[in-house]
Motif scaffolding. Structure first.
Motif, PDB file in Angstrom:
ATOM      1  N   ALA A  72       0.844  -1.198   0.000  1.00  0.00           N
ATOM      2  CA  ALA A  72       0.000   0.000   0.000  1.00  0.00           C
ATOM      3  C   ALA A  72       0.880   1.249   0.000  1.00  0.00           C
ATOM      4  O   ALA A  72       0.597   2.230  -0.689  1.00  0.00           O
ATOM      5  N   TRP A  73       1.970   1.199   0.754  1.00  0.00           N
ATOM      6  CA  TRP A  73       2.889   2.337   0.812  1.00  0.00           C
ATOM      7  C   TRP A  73       3.730   2.406  -0.468  1.00  0.00           C
ATOM      8  O   TRP A  73       3.865   3.462  -1.081  1.00  0.00           O
ATOM      9  N   PHE A  74       4.234   1.263  -0.884  1.00  0.00           N
ATOM     10  CA  PHE A  74       5.168   1.200  -1.996  1.00  0.00           C
ATOM     11  C   PHE A  74       4.491   1.560  -3.322  1.00  0.00           C
ATOM     12  O   PHE A  74       5.121   2.093  -4.229  1.00  0.00           O
ATOM     13  N   SER A  75       3.184   1.246  -3.448  1.00  0.00           N
ATOM     14  CA  SER A  75       2.475   1.559  -4.691  1.00  0.00           C
ATOM     15  C   SER A  75       2.360   3.061  -4.900  1.00  0.00           C
ATOM     16  O   SER A  75       2.188   3.521  -6.022  1.00  0.00           O
ATOM     17  N   GLY A  76       2.418   3.834  -3.815  1.00  0.00           N
ATOM     18  CA  GLY A  76       2.263   5.280  -3.930  1.00  0.00           C
ATOM     19  C   GLY A  76       0.843   5.690  -4.260  1.00  0.00           C
ATOM     20  O   GLY A  76       0.574   6.845  -4.543  1.00  0.00           O
ATOM     21  N   ASN A  77      -0.083   4.725  -4.193  1.00  0.00           N
ATOM     22  CA  ASN A  77      -1.484   5.021  -4.485  1.00  0.00           C
ATOM     23  C   ASN A  77      -2.144   5.536  -3.209  1.00  0.00           C
ATOM     24  O   ASN A  77      -2.219   4.823  -2.210  1.00  0.00           O
ATOM     25  N   GLN A  78      -2.643   6.781  -3.238  1.00  0.00           N
ATOM     26  CA  GLN A  78      -3.143   7.370  -1.990  1.00  0.00           C
ATOM     27  C   GLN A  78      -4.401   6.663  -1.483  1.00  0.00           C
ATOM     28  O   GLN A  78      -4.633   6.590  -0.278  1.00  0.00           O
ATOM     29  N   TYR A  79      -5.237   6.123  -2.376  1.00  0.00           N
ATOM     30  CA  TYR A  79      -6.449   5.436  -1.921  1.00  0.00           C
ATOM     31  C   TYR A  79      -6.095   4.122  -1.222  1.00  0.00           C
ATOM     32  O   TYR A  79      -6.663   3.774  -0.202  1.00  0.00           O
ATOM     33  N   GLU A  80      -5.123   3.434  -1.820  1.00  0.00           N
ATOM     34  CA  GLU A  80      -4.669   2.170  -1.226  1.00  0.00           C
ATOM     35  C   GLU A  80      -4.034   2.452   0.142  1.00  0.00           C
ATOM     36  O   GLU A  80      -4.325   1.764   1.131  1.00  0.00           O
ATOM     37  N   SER A  81      -3.176   3.467   0.215  1.00  0.00           N
ATOM     38  CA  SER A  81      -2.530   3.793   1.489  1.00  0.00           C
ATOM     39  C   SER A  81      -3.579   4.174   2.527  1.00  0.00           C
ATOM     40  O   SER A  81      -3.525   3.736   3.679  1.00  0.00           O
ATOM     41  N   TYR A  82      -4.550   4.962   2.090  1.00  0.00           N
ATOM     42  CA  TYR A  82      -5.579   5.383   3.041  1.00  0.00           C
ATOM     43  C   TYR A  82      -6.348   4.172   3.563  1.00  0.00           C
ATOM     44  O   TYR A  82      -6.611   4.052   4.764  1.00  0.00           O
ATOM     45  N   ALA A  83      -6.692   3.254   2.646  1.00  0.00           N
ATOM     46  CA  ALA A  83      -7.478   2.086   3.052  1.00  0.00           C
ATOM     47  C   ALA A  83      -6.761   1.332   4.169  1.00  0.00           C
ATOM     48  O   ALA A  83      -7.381   0.870   5.130  1.00  0.00           O
ATOM     49  N   PHE A  84      -5.430   1.234   4.063  1.00  0.00           N
ATOM     50  CA  PHE A  84      -4.713   0.453   5.078  1.00  0.00           C
ATOM     51  C   PHE A  84      -4.492   1.223   6.370  1.00  0.00           C
ATOM     52  O   PHE A  84      -4.606   0.665   7.463  1.00  0.00           O
ATOM     53  N   LEU A  85      -4.191   2.515   6.251  1.00  0.00           N
ATOM     54  CA  LEU A  85      -4.059   3.305   7.474  1.00  0.00           C
ATOM     55  C   LEU A  85      -5.393   3.321   8.219  1.00  0.00           C
ATOM     56  O   LEU A  85      -5.447   3.210   9.442  1.00  0.00           O
ATOM     57  N   ASN A  86      -6.472   3.399   7.437  1.00  0.00           N
ATOM     58  CA  ASN A  86      -7.800   3.418   8.044  1.00  0.00           C
ATOM     59  C   ASN A  86      -8.125   2.085   8.709  1.00  0.00           C
ATOM     60  O   ASN A  86      -8.801   2.038   9.737  1.00  0.00           O
ATOM     61  N   ARG A  87      -7.609   0.999   8.123  1.00  0.00           N
ATOM     62  CA  ARG A  87      -7.808  -0.315   8.729  1.00  0.00           C
ATOM     63  C   ARG A  87      -7.205  -0.365  10.127  1.00  0.00           C
ATOM     64  O   ARG A  87      -7.827  -0.823  11.078  1.00  0.00           O
ATOM     65  N   ALA A  88      -5.972   0.114  10.237  1.00  0.00           N
ATOM     66  CA  ALA A  88      -5.244  -0.030  11.493  1.00  0.00           C
ATOM     67  C   ALA A  88      -5.597   1.061  12.497  1.00  0.00           C
ATOM     68  O   ALA A  88      -5.495   0.848  13.711  1.00  0.00           O
ATOM     69  N   PHE A  89      -5.983   2.244  12.012  1.00  0.00           N
ATOM     70  CA  PHE A  89      -6.192   3.348  12.962  1.00  0.00           C
ATOM     71  C   PHE A  89      -7.562   3.994  12.824  1.00  0.00           C
ATOM     72  O   PHE A  89      -7.852   4.965  13.495  1.00  0.00           O
ATOM     73  N   GLY A  90      -8.417   3.478  11.952  1.00  0.00           N
ATOM     74  CA  GLY A  90      -9.732   4.078  11.742  1.00  0.00           C
ATOM     75  C   GLY A  90     -10.762   3.526  12.721  1.00  0.00           C
ATOM     76  O   GLY A  90     -10.416   2.953  13.755  1.00  0.00           O
ATOM     77  N   PRO A  91     -12.035   3.693  12.392  1.00  0.00           N
ATOM     78  CA  PRO A  91     -13.100   3.287  13.317  1.00  0.00           C
ATOM     79  C   PRO A  91     -13.128   1.786  13.611  1.00  0.00           C
ATOM     80  O   PRO A  91     -13.658   1.388  14.653  1.00  0.00           O
ATOM     81  N   TYR A  92     -12.594   0.981  12.704  1.00  0.00           N
ATOM     82  CA  TYR A  92     -12.602  -0.479  12.962  1.00  0.00           C
ATOM     83  C   TYR A  92     -11.238  -0.977  13.443  1.00  0.00           C
ATOM     84  O   TYR A  92     -10.938  -2.154  13.320  1.00  0.00           O
TER      85      TYR A  92
END
Lengths: 177, 461
Positions: free
Chosen positions: B324-344
């Motif tokens: 997710a980080w290496f791809s440089g894709n902001q949506y992919e990075s967001y999805a994973f950061l949100n997984r670990a630190f978001g509402p769920y």
């Protein structure tokens, strides 16, 4: 004894004795004999001198049928029977057809393996002369048996029974048809 | 805590059957539950299982009556506990096929005493998964639309959709697992038929034993059929969970659209399935007195596989983040950061601790051989694997591309009770299996005993 018997049933104590007896019968020229055991015994096919199973050919045929029908079904449905473009893919997107081809091939091969095995073994068979013998019931637990069938050209009740005793059988009995 | 044992001598094979059994006593021990009255614990468990079965039936009844709106799903979270439950149960099933097929091809003889058990688990787990598939379509009475059946509307399924692949994969998997299980049962059903003391038992087991009499010409075709089925099931099991993962990976959603999904899902499936086998085995060997066949060696080997697959799953979690980080894709990075630190995030960290941290305890031999600890870890792993599916399904969906449709999904009582009830469905079948069928493959176990070797002369060599 009016009818011709089914054959002779001989009991053995161990898998090793059974294997040895099968070798002796094969070498003596008997063809219509069979060994029975609670589990498959390694090397018995050679000892009995029987040919390898042809089940693989049945399975290959079924698998090819499954594969070809999956290709035909998907191609026909997608390019002729129901032509709808979804997510911009080609009507004939063969890459997307691979999973269903594989699954149908496996499904039909599986049917071929199971029902082909039943067919080759003549199962289900709910009656067999041996089922009348109380001693034979141990065959699925700890009994090891040989039958020599009366259809064998070398079969003769007295000589064959003597021969089976010589091979180390603990008990030989006649099985009625 | 079991006694500590010295390091195994790798030049010697471990004895697979303990307790000095001969062929007859193997039959006696395995057939005992079938031939005796059901013990009290069985009656009580069966009562509980049937109550839970009624729970799922009433929830499914409500679903059919009112529609899928009784679940808490809403745009954009259109998949929730239904898909989580489906993937959870299918995954559990995979351990059975792994044990019966893959370990068979690798000539892992230790599998013989647990394969029957694990295959039964597969069949029942896929039935549980099937209830989710069938009922999540909403109008279950037209679920046959899923299959390519000629109909008066002249419509046909879309073979370019992964959901269609799933229909074929799961139905093939169920059919082949059932056949494999039944083929394995035939010689053992014949054992029960031949030992039968009551007429009912003789007739019913006799019908299903199909006239098996242990003839060598039959064994030859039988063994070939078994080998072919194992060879077919091995790629099948890998394909099934790969296709389940395509349900996610072929879509374009951040967090789902990754190529790591097929191997990652397969490793996770084996991981959860082995944990379930350990949970059930620990109980069954204790309650039915089958410790001579399901030995500590078996359990330890299972735990090693749990450790290995758990580590693979942990690696996949890390690799997803890296990509997710290496791809440089902001949506992919967001999805994973949100997984670990978001509402769920609570679900994410539950998953990490259950799946990555706890199984690492199996590095210690003492823990691998401790019944209570392995029992607890196996349950933790199953909880963790349920959360893995929840995290993948829900966290990717709940943050849509349009922030105005963002949503926090919670299940309704129907979803919760349906999931609890699915254990009732599973346990009802499983308890019936424990009581009415030989839970250990009798003929296969005899085949791996030293005395089964025709060159055996009364001692090990």
């Amino acid at each position: 004894m009016t009818n011709k018997p089914f054959g002779l049933l001989a009991e053995y104590k161990t898998p090793g004795e059974l294997l040895h007896a099968a070798e002796r019968l094969r070498d003596a020229g008997y063809k219509q004999f069979e060994t029975y055991s609670p589990f498959p015994i390694h090397g018995m096919d050679n000892a009995m001198g029987i040919n390898d199973s042809i089940l693989g050919w049945i399975v290959v045929t079924c698998g090819a049928t499954g594969l070809l029908s999956a290709i035909a079904l998907q191609t026909w449905v997608s390019t002729s029977a129901y032509r709808i473009v979804t997510s911009g893919k080609l009507l004939f997107s063969f890459q997307a057809f691979v999973p269903v081809c594989f699954e149908l091939m496996v499904l039909l091969s599986g049917f071929g393996a199971v029902f082909g095995m039943f067919f080759l073994n003549g199962l289900p068979q709910l009656y067999h002369p041996l089922f009348k013998k109380p001693t034979f019931r141990t065959v699925t637990s700890h009994g090891f048996f040989v039958t020599v069938e009366s259809t064998d050209p070398r079969f003769s009740i007295d000589d064959t029974a003597r021969f089976l005793h010589e091979t180390g059988s603990t008990a030989v009995e006649v099985v009625e048809e | 805590m079991s006694v500590s044992v010295p390091i195994d001598d790798p030049s010697k094979r471990v004895t697979l059957v303990e307790g000095g059994h001969d062929f007859k006593s193997v039959s006696d021990t395995v057939c005992r539950p079938v031939e005796t009255k059901a013990p009290k614990w069985w009656m009580i468990s069966f009562g509980i299982a049937v109550s839970l079965l009624l729970l799922i039936l009433s929830m499914l009844g409500k679903l059919v009556w009112s529609g899928v709106g009784v679940w808490g799903l809403n745009n954009p979270v259109m998949w929730g506990w239904d898909l989580v439950g489906f993937v959870f149960w299918v995954g559990i099933g995979h351990a059975g096929t792994l044990i019966s097929a893959i370990l068979f091809l690798f000539r892992q003889k230790w599998r013989t005493s647990i394969n029957r058990f694990a295959e039964a688990m597969t069949v029942f787990a896929v039935i549980c998964a099937g209830t989710y598939i069938a009922f999540h379509v909403g109008r279950v009475w037209v679920a046959y639309y899923l299959f390519p059946i000629p109909n008066s509307m002249a419509i046909w399924p879309n073979f370019r959709s992964p959901l269609m692949w799933d229909v074929f994969a799961v139905s093939t998997y169920f059919t082949i697992s059932l056949l494999f299980w039944f083929v394995g049962l035939i010689p053992d059903l014949a054992t029960i038929r031949d030992r039968a003391t009551t007429k009912t038992r003789k007739i019913w087991y006799g019908i299903f034993a199909m006239g098996w009499r242990g003839a060598n010409r039959h064994w030859m075709n039988y063994e070939r059929a078994y080998l072919i089925l194992a060879a077919l099931s091995t790629p099948l099991v890998l394909s099934v969970h790969s296709i389940v993962s395509f349900d996610f990976a072929v879509s374009q959603l951040p967090g789902w659209h990754t190529t790591i999904f097929p191997p990652y899902f397969v490793a996770g499936a084996i991981f959860s399935g082995f944990a379930m086998v350990v949970t059930l085995m620990v109980l069954a060997r204790e309650l039915f007195g089958m410790k001579d066949f399901m030995t500590m060696h078996h359990l330890e080997t299972m735990n090693k596989i749990i450790l290995a697959t758990g580590t693979m799953v942990g690696y996949a979690y890390g690799m997803e983040f890296f990509m997710a980080w290496f791809s440089g894709n902001q949506y992919e990075s967001y999805a994973f950061l949100n997984r670990a630190f978001g509402p769920y995030s609570w679900a994410y960290w539950t998953m990490i601790s259950c799946n990555v941290i706890f199984p690492q305890l199996f590095w210690f031999k003492k823990i691998r051989r401790s019944i209570p600890i392995m029992f607890i870890i196996s349950i933790i792993v199953n909880i963790g694997m349920w959360f893995e599916r929840f995290v993948i399904t829900v966290t990717s969906l709940h943050r849509d591309f349009l922030p105005s449709s963002w949503f926090y999904y919670s299940p309704t009582y129907v979803e919760i009770c349906q999931f609890i009830g699915s254990f009732g469905l599973f346990l009802t079948f499983f308890l019936l299996f424990l009581k009415y069928l030989p839970i250990i493959a009798i003929s296969e176990v005899k085949g791996v005993m030293p005395a089964a070797n025709p060159h055996y002369h009364g001692e090990e060599h």
